[in-house]
Design a protein around this motif. Structure first.
Motif, PDB file in Angstrom:
ATOM      1  N   GLY A  19      67.746 102.924  26.794  1.00 21.42           N
ATOM      2  CA  GLY A  19      66.783 102.528  27.821  1.00 21.42           C
ATOM      3  C   GLY A  19      65.441 103.224  27.761  1.00 21.42           C
ATOM      4  N   TYR A  22      62.105 101.437  27.252  1.00 22.59           N
ATOM      5  CA  TYR A  22      61.785 100.488  28.310  1.00 22.59           C
ATOM      6  C   TYR A  22      61.247 101.177  29.565  1.00 22.59           C
ATOM      7  CZ  TYR A  22      64.472  97.321  25.399  1.00 22.59           C
ATOM      8  OH  TYR A  22      64.919  96.579  24.356  1.00 22.59           O
ATOM      9  N   GLU A  23      61.321 102.496  29.594  1.00 27.67           N
ATOM     10  CA  GLU A  23      60.927 103.238  30.789  1.00 27.67           C
ATOM     11  C   GLU A  23      59.439 103.059  31.079  1.00 27.67           C
ATOM     12  OE1 GLU A  23      61.080 107.842  32.139  1.00 27.67           O
ATOM     13  OE2 GLU A  23      62.884 107.032  31.200  1.00 27.67           O
ATOM     14  N   VAL A  25      57.872 100.308  31.722  1.00 25.41           N
ATOM     15  CA  VAL A  25      57.357  99.025  31.256  1.00 25.41           C
ATOM     16  C   VAL A  25      57.993  97.932  32.112  1.00 25.41           C
ATOM     17  CG1 VAL A  25      57.169  97.478  29.262  1.00 25.41           C
ATOM     18  CG2 VAL A  25      57.197  99.943  28.908  1.00 25.41           C
ATOM     19  N   ALA A  27      59.766  94.525  33.217  1.00 27.63           N
ATOM     20  CA  ALA A  27      60.854  93.801  32.554  1.00 27.63           C
ATOM     21  C   ALA A  27      60.309  92.697  31.654  1.00 27.63           C
ATOM     22  CB  ALA A  27      61.807  93.225  33.596  1.00 27.63           C
ATOM     23  N   ARG A  29      57.283  92.460  30.213  1.00 32.24           N
ATOM     24  CA  ARG A  29      56.590  93.028  29.049  1.00 32.24           C
ATOM     25  C   ARG A  29      57.585  93.665  28.075  1.00 32.24           C
ATOM     26  NH1 ARG A  29      51.758  97.487  28.804  1.00 32.24           N
ATOM     27  NH2 ARG A  29      51.260  97.068  26.636  1.00 32.24           N
ATOM     28  N   ALA A  30      58.583  94.363  28.600  1.00 27.79           N
ATOM     29  CA  ALA A  30      59.585  95.001  27.743  1.00 27.79           C
ATOM     30  C   ALA A  30      60.329  93.963  26.914  1.00 27.79           C
ATOM     31  CB  ALA A  30      60.573  95.801  28.581  1.00 27.79           C
ATOM     32  N   LEU A  31      60.699  92.862  27.537  1.00 28.71           N
ATOM     33  CA  LEU A  31      61.404  91.807  26.813  1.00 28.71           C
ATOM     34  C   LEU A  31      60.520  91.219  25.718  1.00 28.71           C
ATOM     35  CD1 LEU A  31      64.117  90.401  26.756  1.00 28.71           C
ATOM     36  CD2 LEU A  31      63.198  88.697  28.324  1.00 28.71           C
ATOM     37  N   LEU A  34      59.904  94.433  23.124  1.00 25.87           N
ATOM     38  CA  LEU A  34      61.050  95.110  22.531  1.00 25.87           C
ATOM     39  C   LEU A  34      62.295  94.247  22.390  1.00 25.87           C
ATOM     40  CD1 LEU A  34      60.637  98.356  24.637  1.00 25.87           C
ATOM     41  CD2 LEU A  34      60.072  98.100  22.210  1.00 25.87           C
ATOM     42  N   PRO A  37      67.669  95.135  25.567  1.00 24.37           N
ATOM     43  CA  PRO A  37      68.112  96.514  25.275  1.00 24.37           C
ATOM     44  C   PRO A  37      69.535  96.552  24.725  1.00 24.37           C
ATOM     45  CG  PRO A  37      68.201  96.121  27.621  1.00 24.37           C
ATOM     46  CD  PRO A  37      67.621  94.879  26.989  1.00 24.37           C
ATOM     47  N   ARG A  41      65.933 101.812  19.533  1.00 19.65           N
ATOM     48  CA  ARG A  41      64.672 101.323  18.992  1.00 19.65           C
ATOM     49  C   ARG A  41      63.704 102.450  18.650  1.00 19.65           C
ATOM     50  NH1 ARG A  41      64.557  95.912  19.499  1.00 19.65           N
ATOM     51  NH2 ARG A  41      66.039  95.056  20.954  1.00 19.65           N
TER      52      ARG A  41
END
Length: 99
Positions: A19, A22-23, A25, A27, A29-31, A34, A37, A41
């Motif tokens: 995780g 993803y901290e 960021v 949801a 934008r993270a998807l 990146l 999860p 990564r």
């Protein structure tokens, strides 16, 4: 230490490592950046723990050492944040640093 403590700490570390990228960021934008999860990564896809895992271990060890003594627990945990643990101090997250 109970037979469940090791797996709990390991699970915390694995979840933290997956995780961490993803901290902070959103949801959406993270998807986009990146993907889901589902794997490590960071750093050659090996993952990296944050201060969250370090703090979990510090609290767990302090609880074990204190043996149900609240004052001893407080002293033991406070000692974890004093030098020579300078590496941990450099890795503190923003929320921890502020508090």
């Amino acid at each position: 230490m109970s037979t469940f403590e090791g797996p709990r700490r390991l699970g915390t570390a694995v979840g933290d490592a997956i995780g961490l990228p993803y901290e902070g960021v959103s949801a959406k934008r993270a998807l986009r950046m990146l993907g889901p999860p589902e794997r490590h990564r960071f750093i050659f896809r090996r993952g990296m723990i944050s201060d969250d895992t370090e703090h979990t271990c510090m609290v767990a060890q302090s609880l074990i050492d204190a043996n149900a003594d609240a004052d001893r627990f407080a002293q033991r945990l406070a000692s974890e944040f004093r030098p020579p643990r300078t590496v941990v101090m450099q890795m503190l997250g923003t929320s921890t640093e502020i508090s």
